[in-house]
Write an enzyme that holds these catalytic residues in place. Structure first.
Site, short mmCIF file in Angstrom:
data_model
loop_
_atom_site.label_atom_id
_atom_site.label_comp_id
_atom_site.label_asym_id
_atom_site.label_seq_id
_atom_site.Cartn_x
_atom_site.Cartn_y
_atom_site.Cartn_z
N SER A 182 10.75 4.00 3.84
CA SER A 182 10.37 5.36 4.22
C SER A 182 11.53 6.21 4.73
O SER A 182 11.48 7.43 4.63
CB SER A 182 9.26 5.32 5.28
OG SER A 182 9.65 4.54 6.39
N HIS A 210 4.96 5.23 0.23
CA HIS A 210 5.75 6.25 -0.47
C HIS A 210 5.90 5.96 -1.97
O HIS A 210 6.64 6.64 -2.67
CB HIS A 210 7.13 6.40 0.17
CG HIS A 210 7.06 6.84 1.58
ND1 HIS A 210 6.89 8.15 1.95
CD2 HIS A 210 7.08 6.13 2.74
CE1 HIS A 210 6.83 8.24 3.27
NE2 HIS A 210 6.94 7.02 3.77
N LYS A 240 -0.07 10.60 1.95
CA LYS A 240 1.20 11.12 1.43
C LYS A 240 0.95 11.76 0.06
O LYS A 240 0.36 12.82 0.01
CB LYS A 240 2.24 10.03 1.49
CG LYS A 240 2.63 9.86 2.97
CD LYS A 240 3.34 8.66 3.38
CE LYS A 240 3.44 8.72 4.92
NZ LYS A 240 3.75 7.43 5.51
#
Ligand SMILES: *Cc1c(COP(=O)(O)O)cnc(C)c1O
Length: 384
Positions: A182, A210, A240
């Site tokens: 990250s 991610h 996200k």
């Protein structure tokens, strides 16, 4: 309480002196990468909404319809009355995306990890985690009571050394890593870790917060290069690239059934609001249907790294490491004055001496902004 307030003040003063105090800044997010701070229009390079799905009209409509039909809250834990019909739809889509039999949705990614690890391992067992793994992996591991060993970042040989030394004297074992790191944006060696896990009978889990929606054609770090790597536990977040909120685990039907019965962060907390689940379903449909959209964050990150001669981006996250917290804060302030939000990342989020700017590239970023940003970084921060 005098002693309590004194304690808080002393701690804050000490953090302030080391430039480690954190401040909330009010930010109004808009469509695309736009944001408003203090009445100033800015472009954000710090947002994890990589595909701008939080503002997609189809996703917004799904959220509005679900709220109108089911109400704003789910009213109880999913095991009581909070399991509205949208959950099974979302879970089957997540399982399909990740190539597993089933999936389980949690309140957030952090909660998912905190529930999963202690449901699978305990004090007789062994956990290995990459040193740069997300804070939730560290916290979940501690909570399990298992022996906890850290291996050097992406260092397979070091992980193997630890397994050779300690695997035999423990019951079960887990290997844990971020799929996409990250704060560094690099990929874990997922295939090599999967083989190592197989060899030592260790259960392998990736945190793909991610990865999903961005790498591996949107399917995440277990699919980079076009093949499906065997990752029996694929954890991630809906907050996200999926643009909403929530966390999940994708795994076999047996594992998911166990998690639904045992994970304390699943049992003792309220189910997510229906609108949140409906928006995630709509977002996953877009991710599956629009490969050009999914490709864009990585293309934008690569434009930036190519312009600066940095190592080619492996994900949409690009760090520019500056050293001490002061440097990172003043670099962030410089970009802020040019209209760009790029948050400084400081210890303990990253190791001492590696304070940095973390650039997060998203689908709606325009080439002219990336060119201008790269120019500012080159002139002011990389010193050539
Ligand atoms: C953001 C993040 C999480 C936490 O997910 P939330 O849904 O925000 O709680 C977990 N792991 C990684 C690597 C993350 O970046």
């Amino acid at each position: 309480m005098q002693s309590l307030d004194d304690f808080a003040k002393d701690r804050l003063d000490s953090l302030e002196r080391r430039q480690l105090r954190r401040q909330l800044v009010e930010t109004e997010r808009g469509d695309g990468a736009q944001a408003t701070r203090d009445g100033r229009a800015m472009i954000s390079f710090s947002c994890n909404d990589y595909l701008n799905l939080s503002h997609d009209p189809r996703v917004l409509q799904a959220a509005q319809d679900a709220a109108a039909r089911y109400g704003t809250g789910s009213g109880a834990s999913r095991l009581v009355t909070g399991n509205h019909p949208l959950f099974s739809d979302l879970e089957s889509r997540l399982a399909k995306l990740k190539g597993t039999e089933d999936a389980c949705v949690f309140g957030s990614g952090y909660l998912a990890t905190l529930g999963i690890i202690p449901s699978l391992v305990g004090p007789q067992d062994l956990i290995l985690a990459d040193e740069f793994s997300h804070a939730c992996i560290m916290a979940g591991s501690k909570l399990s009571g298992a022996r906890f060993e850290i291996f050097r970042h992406n260092d397979i040989a070091h992980a193997e050394e630890i397994l050779a030394a300690h695997r035999a004297s423990h019951g079960h074992a887990m290997i844990l890593t971020d799929g996409v790191f990250s704060m560094d944006g690099d990929l874990a060696p997922v295939a090599a870790l999967s083989s190592l896990a197989e060899q030592y009978d260790a259960w392998f889990m990736t945190d793909d917060a991610h990865g999903v929606g961005v790498v591996g054609g949107g399917r995440g770090s277990g699919f980079v290069g076009g093949n499906k790597i065997d990752v029996p536990l694929q954890m991630g977040t809906l907050s996200k690239a999926i643009g909403g909120y929530g966390g999940y685990l994708c795994a076999s039907a047996d594992v998911i059934n166990l998690i639904r019965t045992r994970a304390r962060t699943f049992i003792y907390t309220t189910g997510l609001p229906p609108a949140v689940i409906a928006s995630a379903i709509a977002a996953l449909d877009i991710i599956a249907a629009e490969p050009e959209l999914v490709a864009r964050p990585l293309e934008n990150a690569r434009l930036f790294t190519n312009l600066l001669g940095l190592p080619e981006a492996e994900s949409c996250i690009v760090p520019v490491v500056l050293g001490n917290p002061e440097k990172a804060l003043s670099a962030s302030a410089m970009l802020d004055s040019e209209g760009y939000i790029v948050t400084a990342i400081r210890p303990p989020t990253v190791p001492e001496g590696t304070a940095r700017l973390r650039f997060a590239f998203a689908a709606p970023h325009l080439p002219q902004d990336i060119h201008r940003l790269a120019g500012l970084v080159r002139t002011h921060l990389l010193g050539d």
